[in-house]
Design a protein around this motif. Structure first.
Motif, short mmCIF file in Angstrom:
data_model
loop_
_atom_site.label_atom_id
_atom_site.label_comp_id
_atom_site.label_asym_id
_atom_site.label_seq_id
_atom_site.Cartn_x
_atom_site.Cartn_y
_atom_site.Cartn_z
N UNK A 1 52.46 55.06 24.21
CA UNK A 1 52.37 53.65 23.77
C UNK A 1 53.05 52.67 22.94
N UNK A 2 53.91 52.32 23.05
CA UNK A 2 55.14 51.45 22.01
C UNK A 2 55.65 49.92 22.76
N UNK A 3 54.49 49.02 22.12
CA UNK A 3 54.71 47.65 22.75
C UNK A 3 54.28 47.96 23.82
N UNK A 4 53.08 48.35 24.38
CA UNK A 4 52.39 48.59 25.82
C UNK A 4 53.66 48.82 26.51
N UNK A 5 54.43 50.20 26.35
CA UNK A 5 54.93 50.72 27.53
C UNK A 5 55.30 52.11 27.07
N UNK A 6 54.77 52.71 28.26
CA UNK A 6 54.43 54.48 27.85
C UNK A 6 55.96 55.07 27.52
N UNK A 7 55.66 56.01 26.17
CA UNK A 7 56.51 56.61 26.32
C UNK A 7 56.97 58.12 26.31
N UNK A 8 57.74 59.16 25.94
CA UNK A 8 57.91 60.81 26.82
C UNK A 8 58.66 61.51 25.97
N UNK A 9 59.72 60.27 24.98
CA UNK A 9 60.33 60.53 23.71
C UNK A 9 60.86 59.91 22.85
N UNK A 10 61.40 60.95 22.32
CA UNK A 10 62.10 59.79 21.14
C UNK A 10 63.00 58.65 21.58
N UNK A 11 63.90 58.48 22.31
CA UNK A 11 64.27 57.47 22.59
C UNK A 11 63.72 56.91 23.33
N UNK A 12 62.81 57.27 23.96
CA UNK A 12 61.71 55.61 24.39
C UNK A 12 61.09 55.29 23.99
N UNK A 13 60.94 55.82 22.29
CA UNK A 13 59.95 54.84 21.97
C UNK A 13 60.79 54.25 20.56
N UNK A 14 62.27 54.46 20.92
CA UNK A 14 63.22 53.71 19.29
C UNK A 14 63.71 52.44 20.41
N UNK A 15 63.36 52.72 21.95
CA UNK A 15 63.86 51.39 22.59
C UNK A 15 62.80 50.60 22.59
N UNK A 16 62.10 50.71 23.24
CA UNK A 16 60.70 49.99 23.35
C UNK A 16 60.39 49.65 21.65
N UNK A 17 60.64 49.88 20.21
CA UNK A 17 60.19 49.64 19.56
C UNK A 17 61.19 48.54 18.85
N UNK A 18 62.61 49.10 19.19
CA UNK A 18 64.17 47.88 19.00
C UNK A 18 63.39 47.14 19.79
N UNK A 19 62.92 46.74 20.70
CA UNK A 19 62.41 45.38 22.11
C UNK A 19 62.09 44.87 21.93
N UNK A 20 61.26 44.85 21.08
CA UNK A 20 59.78 44.25 20.58
C UNK A 20 60.37 42.98 19.68
N UNK A 21 59.00 41.99 19.36
CA UNK A 21 59.93 40.48 18.84
C UNK A 21 59.61 40.85 17.49
N UNK A 22 59.41 41.93 16.58
CA UNK A 22 59.33 41.76 15.47
C UNK A 22 58.58 41.85 14.75
N UNK A 23 57.13 41.03 14.96
CA UNK A 23 56.02 40.58 14.89
C UNK A 23 54.80 41.67 14.63
N UNK A 24 53.96 41.57 15.40
CA UNK A 24 53.22 43.01 15.58
C UNK A 24 53.39 43.29 16.68
N UNK A 25 53.61 44.61 16.49
CA UNK A 25 53.63 46.42 17.19
C UNK A 25 53.14 47.10 17.80
N UNK A 26 52.19 46.79 18.96
CA UNK A 26 51.74 47.67 19.35
C UNK A 26 51.84 48.75 19.58
N UNK A 27 50.84 50.38 19.16
CA UNK A 27 50.95 51.45 19.20
C UNK A 27 49.91 52.13 19.86
#
Length: 132
Positions: free
Chosen positions: A88-114
């Motif tokens: 999970x990246x920012x409380x979003x399940x990820x199953x691929x590289x693209x999903x991980x990048x998308x969830x990380x880039x959508x975060x606010x840039x403060x603290x990223x929860x994994x």
């Protein structure tokens, strides 16, 4: 393999990476180039069936594998380790590289929860991106 460009903003900085989306066959973890840097100091790869088998990751778990973590990086300070699976990246399940990048880039840039799974089970890791 097919080349692709990944663009996103992580920690307030634009990241642009170009990578081949194919992973060479029959090479162990650590013996191939990671797809691209996921966070500052963290490189991830797709969870292939070979990596799944090698790392002992059950079939019901999806995610991306941490290939490397730079010492002294925010992710290293947070305790991320190579071989762990990010599910999970920012409380979003990820199953691929693209999903991980998308969830990380959508975060606010403060603290990223994994959420990561490793040898000691599942845990949440907060990565502080404010110093990146």
């Amino acid at each position: 393999g097919k080349e692709r460009t990944l663009r996103g903003v992580i920690g307030g900085q634009e990241k642009v990476r170009t990578s081949a989306n194919s992973i060479p066959r029959a090479k162990p973890l650590g013996a191939r180039e990671p797809e691209a840097e996921f966070l500052e100091g963290v490189e991830i790869v797709e969870l292939s069936s070979r990596l799944r088998s090698r790392l002992g990751v059950p079939r019901e778990i999806d995610g991306v594998v941490i290939e490397s973590v730079a010492p002294g990086s925010p992710a290293g300070a947070a305790g991320l380790r190579p071989g762990e699976v990010i599910t999970e990246v920012a409380r979003k399940p990820v199953s691929s590289y693209d999903e991980a990048i998308e969830a990380a880039t959508a975060s606010d840039g403060g603290v990223l929860l994994l959420r990561v799974i490793g040898a000691n089970g599942s845990r949440f890791v907060a990565v502080d991106l404010t110093d990146v």
